[in-house]
Design an enzyme around this catalytic site. Structure first.
Site, short mmCIF file in Angstrom:
data_model
loop_
_atom_site.label_atom_id
_atom_site.label_comp_id
_atom_site.label_asym_id
_atom_site.label_seq_id
_atom_site.Cartn_x
_atom_site.Cartn_y
_atom_site.Cartn_z
CD GLU A 1 -3.30 0.47 1.98
OE1 GLU A 1 -4.27 1.23 2.02
OE2 GLU A 1 -3.22 -0.57 2.65
CD GLU B 1 -4.41 -0.40 9.18
OE1 GLU B 1 -5.01 0.03 8.19
OE2 GLU B 1 -3.71 -1.44 9.15
#
Length: 923
Positions: free
Chosen positions: A471, A749
């Site tokens: 990502e 996260e």
């Protein structure tokens, strides 16, 4: 007294700035006065330019940050010498700075005579692609012509590294950087006079795929998003003492080959075969292998070539391993003790053909093996094949980076000392560190350090979501919620201004002026079409505002105004009856801990409530921005719109007593923080309910991306500071300190990235370096530490520490555009002691915490070298209204101010959990 730190467009101060990104760069400087309460009244700017008489511009103004360039625009290649003088209140003489200079870059397309070049022949992008080598020899033959200066202007479609006569040019990594390549490509400028020699010279360049042609994006990603051909643009201009110019440019006279780097990819890593090196290939007289072929010229890019507005990526730290160990399966693992972003440098000794493999991971599985599952389709693996010869071989990958703490090392040669011969090199955009914080609680200090490391790892060229998996994209929501924290910790203004330019370019390409969700936009539109999202695309308004308030340059508002207005007027789909968001899919309070692992948008707060709260917020901001930019009509129109939106929001979501349709932490926090309630009774009711919800949650966090930045500030401003401290100090999951129980060294996260039993959260999307939830650090700076900007660029500073919990002292320091701001407070022996340092040409409003407001004893220190003097201050001295509490404000000027007051705590600690009396709280 001195005037120094002259900067152009907030570029880090230097005696000579190469290639200003602007023809008319804004000027800033700092004044270090010899006395307290110093305020500038006038300044002079002296410009000395070639073929011009030196000109001095005299201005009656206190401005010293982002001051408008006073003269004619700088021309390409022009060098302008600059001096600044200032005078303070009551002074009769000016104090001058030393001379600095700024040099124009290549502002026009016609300034470029170089063309992009690449190797002849097509490339099979279905497999691995080796790094291209490009070289050219040239002669500086006239020995009577001395070199006056030599500038290298260079960029690439891809990533590059240049060597001249066998020596690397500069210390940048991943140049030219990642931008929206269809609109804007950065070029670098180097002073290379010291690398050139009379007679034969040679230049060599590595050329890799990088973000331009490499695989980017999740769920398989895409290759060659910006083009199938990568190319180098190289322009060396050597100016001799007689002002003649010799140019060496990229064209079809160069040669191309490949070497030891068989591939080097951002996600997957690098394969390096040292047996295929070409010794001396970037030096003159190279007579090595005969596999050099012709190059072909590519069309010159249609995008603008621009000088970077911010610093490049560099190696900023080197870390040695803290331990090595063997896993249960027999694998060798090196632990660097810190989750970081960068790559290894090794120096093994071994036989030719010996292959070593390095697998990089952030965490270990519960079993003790390295955890590769969170990396998804990113291999994060480097391979080195040795050339042999009996000497240590030094190797560092070139065009890849990894997010890691642990490295599994396979097949390390037996004769080399692994821990002695491996080091980690930390890479990120080389921003100037500006903010520091510490306090008496070591866990809070560890949390703050984790926030800093999370920012370092994710500010590599662009503000990314994560640095390790497949990502590493510029997600707009992440930087939105973290922007205030980021702007305190580092001077990220130049980097983020460039990123906002790309956002605006790509937004204006959209039919409805919807900004991308990631910038640069590499998401496959066939799989993930661009859809309007609150919070994420609201960054188009919030981030320029934050940069303006934190760094004081109004030009960011002017340059982003069209983007801001277009998003609000055209990008947001509206309910025609109310003006609120129409019913659409929303990310909402993303990663609220109550959301299912595979549906992080499905938290406990209505996503449409979140979207509409932020709609009111950004409408308010655009009204303020319009006022600042001299548009009273626009300001009034946005203010009217905001009032109507508030009424619609209250009709939809709010009861007369201040209860909300979503009875959640985030719902109350947003409605209170954005001043949505129309009556004071509703504000009081919502504040009470927020406190109840927090106590019922056992002080566990229940917010995601949208609510997390605001929950502790909102508790504080509604009179519940001890609840804020209690939430911050909670250690059970979910909480900010919970990851520390699992040895976290960055922000995760997910709140529960590692479960209480030590296993990794089974969700597919799991990163252990994601800065968004670290936005809590802004509250640490502003409330625990006690400083925040009260005027753009910290021209005025709020000093308002809010002691609480078991924290007995705190210290915070910030390098503002005016100089260092410093605050330290301590509670000891029933006394509250406060030290405040304010830089020259700035002022502060000091608000004492409630426990220290019973007496007015002030000690004033004129400057760092003076003796302390005691002075009684009357109740009317320098008072004004406090922004949050309506308490008295003590106005002070620059200098050092020390206070000593009696302290009496007026609230109980610790606050209690709210639970049913017959059902005691169960952990």
């Amino acid at each position: 007294m001195s005037v120094d730190s002259i900067a152009f467009d907030r570029q880090r101060p230097t005696r000579h700035l190469l290639s200003s990104p602007s023809r008319s760069p804004a000027l800033s400087w700092k004044t270090t006065p010899g006395k307290s309460d110093w305020q500038q009244t006038t300044y002079q700017i002296r410009l000395d330019r070639p073929d011009w008489q030196p000109t001095t511009y005299y201005v009656n103004s206190a401005a010293s940050v982002a001051v408008t360039w006073p003269g004619a625009d700088i021309s390409s290649r022009e060098i302008v010498k600059v001096k600044v003088a200032v005078r303070g209140v009551g002074e009769e003489e000016d104090v001058w700075s030393e001379e600095v200079s700024v040099e124009g870059g290549l502002f026009e397309r016609d300034d470029w005579s170089a063309v992009p070049i690449c190797a002849v022949g097509g490339v099979d992008l279905s497999g691995r692609v080796p790094v291209t080598l490009l070289r050219k020899e040239f002669t500086l033959g006239d020995r009577d012509k001395m070199i006056k200066r030599a500038r290298l202007y260079v960029t690439a479609l891809g990533v590059y590294e240049v060597e001249i006569n066998g020596r690397k040019v500069g210390d940048e990594e991943f140049a030219p950087g990642w931008t929206s390549y269809g609109h804007r490509i950065k070029y670098q400028t180097f002073d290379v006079a010291g690398l050139l020699r009379k007679g034969e010279n040679a230049v060599g360049a590595y050329l890799g795929d990088g973000w331009y042609r490499g695989r980017m994006g999740f769920e398989g990603g895409r290759m060659a998003i910006y083009g199938k051909d990568i190319g180098l643009i190289f322009q060396l201009e050597i100016t001799h003492e007689d002002n003649t110019v010799t140019r060496v440019v990229s064209d079809d006279s160069w040669k191309a080959s490949t070497g030891a780097i068989l591939y080097s990819e951002i996600y997957d890593g690098e394969l390096y075969d040292a047996r295929m090196e070409k010794p001396g290939w970037s030096s003159p007289g190279y007579t090595g292998s005969g596999d050099w072929s012709a190059v072909r010229e590519l069309p010159f890019p249609a995008a603008a070539l621009v000088s970077p507005p911010g610093p490049p990526v560099r190696c900023t730290e080197i870390r040695a391993p803290v331990r090595g160990f063997t896993t249960p399966s027999g694998k060798t693992v090196v632990d660097f003790g810190q989750n970081l972003v960068g790559r290894l440098r090794i120096k093994p000794c071994g036989p030719a053909g010996h292959k070593i493999t390095f697998i990089h991971t952030e965490v270990l599985e519960k079993s003790g093996e390295v955890a590769t599952r969170p990396l998804r389709a990113a291999q994060c693996t480097d391979h080195y094949i040795m050339k042999g010869g009996g000497e240590p071989e030094v190797y560092e990958p070139k065009f890849t980076f990894h997010g890691f703490r642990y490295v599994q090392v396979d097949n390390w040669p037996a004769d080399s000392d692994l821990l002695a011969d491996v080091e980690a090199r930390v890479l990120h955009t080389d921003m100037q560190r500006t903010g520091w914080f510490s306090c008496s609680n070591h866990l809070i200090n560890r949390l703050h350090q984790n926030v800093v490391w999370g920012m370092r790892g994710n500010f590599l060229e662009i503000p990314t979501d994560c640095p390790q998996r497949d990502e590493r994209l510029g997600w707009t929501g992440d930087i939105h919620v973290f922007s205030e924290t980021a702007s305190f910790l580092y001077d990220c203004s130049g980097m983020l201004q460039g990123w906002l330019q790309d956002l605006a370019f790509e937004q204006m390409d959209d039919e409805h002026y919807v900004p991308p969700l990631v910038v640069p936009d590499v998401i496959d539109p066939a799989k993930f079409p661009r859809i309007p999202q609150a919070v994420w695309q609201d960054v188009a308004i919030v981030l320029p505002w934050v940069l303006y308030t934190r760094f004081g340059d109004v030009n960011i508002l002017y340059s982003q105004l069209a983007s801001m207005k277009s998003w609000l007027s055209s990008g947001i789909p509206r309910d025609p009856a109310t003006g609120l968001w129409s019913k659409t899919f929303q990310f909402g309070d993303w990663l609220d801990p109550s959301a299912p692992g595979d549906a992080p948008q499905d938290g406990c707060t209505d996503p449409m409530l979140v979207a509409n709260a932020f709609l009111i917020h950004v409408t308010d901001l655009l009204s303020q921005i319009s006022t600042i930019l001299g548009d009273p009509g626009g300001a009034a129109a946005y203010a009217t719109s905001a009032r109507a939106l508030r009424q619609a929001f209250n009709n939809e979501y709010v009861t007369p007593t201040g209860r909300l349709s979503s009875d959640s932490q985030t719902a109350y926090v947003l409605a209170l923080r954005f001043n949505i309630f129309p009556t004071s009774a509703q504000v009081e009711g919502a504040s009470r309910r927020l406190a109840e919800v927090v106590r019922k949650s056992r002080f566990r966090i229940a917010t995601g991306f949208a609510g997390t930045p605001y929950i502790l500030p909102t508790l504080t401003t509604t009179g519940n500071r001890q609840l804020a401290y209690r939430m911050l100090c909670e250690r059970k999951c979910p909480s900010w300190l919970y990851p520390l129980q699992h040895d976290a060294t960055t922000i995760w996260e997910r709140w529960d990235g590692i479960l209480p039993d030590g296993s990794i959260n089974p969700a597919e999307m799991i990163s252990f370096n994601h800065y968004a939830l670290g936005a809590v650090a802004e509250w640490m700076h502003a409330s625990i530490g006690g400083i925040a900007p009260a005027a753009p660029g910290w021209k005025k500073i709020w000093v308002a520490p809010v002691p609480g919990g078991e924290v007995s002292w705190a210290e915070v320091r910030f390098l503002s555009a005016y100089g260092e701001v410093y605050v330290r407070w301590e509670i000891k022996d029933a006394r509250f002691k406060l030290e405040v340092r304010i830089p020259g040409n700035a002022s502060a409003g000091i608000v004492f915490p409630r426990g220290a407001r019973d007496e007015e004893v002030l000690i004033v220190e004129e400057n760092a070298r003076s003796e302390l003097e005691e002075e009684e201050v009357g109740e009317d001295a320098g008072e004004a209204g406090d922004r949050d509490t309506c308490e008295k404000v003590l106005e002070v000027g620059s200098g050092v101010h020390v206070f000593d007051r009696a302290w009496k705590e007026d609230t109980d600690w610790p606050p209690t959990v709210l639970s049913h009396p017959y059902m005691p709280d169960k952990e």
